[in-house]
Design an enzyme around this catalytic site. Structure first.
Site, PDB file in Angstrom:
ATOM      1  CE  LYS A  75      -4.338   0.763   2.425  1.00 10.61           C
ATOM      2  NZ  LYS A  75      -4.956   0.629   3.743  1.00 10.61           N
TER       3      LYS A  75
HETATM    4  C1  E4P Z   1      -8.357   1.175   3.904  1.00 11.35           C
HETATM    5  O1  E4P Z   1      -7.523   0.784   3.142  1.00 11.35           O
HETATM    6  C2  E4P Z   1      -8.236   2.389   4.734  1.00 11.35           C
HETATM    7  O2  E4P Z   1      -7.016   2.368   5.376  1.00 11.35           O
HETATM    8  C3  E4P Z   1      -9.367   2.527   5.685  1.00 11.35           C
HETATM    9  O3  E4P Z   1     -10.563   2.121   5.037  1.00 11.35           O
HETATM   10  C4  E4P Z   1      -9.495   3.880   6.327  1.00 11.35           C
HETATM   11  O4  E4P Z   1     -10.692   3.947   7.047  1.00 11.35           O
HETATM   12  P1  E4P Z   1     -11.018   5.114   8.102  1.00 11.35           P
HETATM   13  O5  E4P Z   1     -11.194   6.385   7.365  1.00 11.35           O
HETATM   14  O6  E4P Z   1     -12.289   4.680   8.774  1.00 11.35           O
HETATM   15  O7  E4P Z   1      -9.856   5.156   9.043  1.00 11.35           O
END
Ligand code: E4P
Length: 267
Positions: A94
């Protein structure tokens, strides 16, 4: 639409994989921090990540880099991939679409890192996407998926317009009406609209990058992400457990159970 669990808590991941319908896992530094806190710091992180990868065998697990320069993200991404992909052959790296922490600034390190990792065959999940144009650049760099953050853009629009909210509150896909004016962020009226525009843009040009709807906060938002064509939705554990609920299902079950004809059971 594929369903991923957005969590780094092994017990949650194991539980939902047991359902047999989960297609992947997304983690991020904050989710790992939360998982570590839950274990009061007593964790062999490498062993823990390996258990997550084994649980998700056959489906991808996104592991995020923590560095911010192109060279260091590439090196960290390659290191993470080399160390953890052999466990179950399911690591995606990522990478943030850009890594600037200066408001109003953007660097190209994320895009350049995506390009380099994609060129050596490492699948990349481009994270922190808040505009369709960011998604376009990440797709052109070769990202496997882009992750528009639906919930956080809803938060941003509400915060910018002094609307009070709880994180789990539903935000209308069509946008928030305020005195006959729809609140927006540079043409994006909601997180679901962001997902829709990313999908439309990438599809229009035949780009093969998938759209992974992230930062989803409630079942209706999951439904709406599916309806606008998200390829994947990553969902936190509490929201996954909410997806099946409806009071009329409970009422219907009660009535069916009460009415069962005893002879039927013996058929
Ligand atoms: C996924 O890859 C993200 O890191 C995640 O959905 C972020 O979610 P949040 O905005 O609830 O922290």
């Amino acid at each position: 639409m594929k369903l991923f669990i957005d969590s780094a808590i092994l017990s949650e991941i194991q539980e939902v994989y047991d359902f047999g319908i989960i297609d992947g896992v997304t983690t991020n530094p904050s989710l790992l921090h939360k998982a570590k806190e839950a274990m009061e710091g007593k964790v062999d992180l490498a062993g823990y990540l390996k258990k997550i990868l084994e649980t998700a065998k056959g489906t991808p697990v996104s592991l995020e880099v923590t560095e911010t320069s192109e060279a260091k993200m590439v090196s960290e991404g390659k290191k993470l991939f080399k160390r953890f992909n052999p466990v179950a052959n399911n690591v995606w790296i990522k990478i943030p679409v850009h890594t600037s922490v200066q408001e109003g600034q953007a660097n190209t390190d994320g895009i350049r890192a995506i390009k380099q990792l994609a060129e050596v065959g490492i699948p990349v999940n481009c994270t922190l996407v808040f505009t369709p144009e960011q998604a376009l650049l990440a797709a052109k760099a070769g990202a496997t998926v882009v992750s528009p953050f639906a919930g956080r853009i809803d938060d941003y629009i509400r915060t910018n317009h002094d609307v009070e909210f709880k994180k789990s509150d539903y935000y209308p896909a069509m946008g928030w009406q305020d005195n006959q004016h729809t609140l927006e962020d540079n043409g994006i009226v909601s997180g679901v609209e962001l997902v829709k525009q990313c999908k439309r843009l990438l599809d229009s040009y035949g780009l093969r990058t998938g759209v992974l709807a992230a930062s989803l906060r409630n079942p209706r938002q999951v439904r709406e992400a599916a309806l606008v064509g998200a390829d994947i939705a990553t969902i936190p554990y509490p929201v996954i457990t909410e997806l099946l609920k409806h009071p009329k299902t409970v009422e219907g079950m009660k009535a069916f159970m009460k009415d069962v004809v005893p002879e039927y059971k013996k058929l």
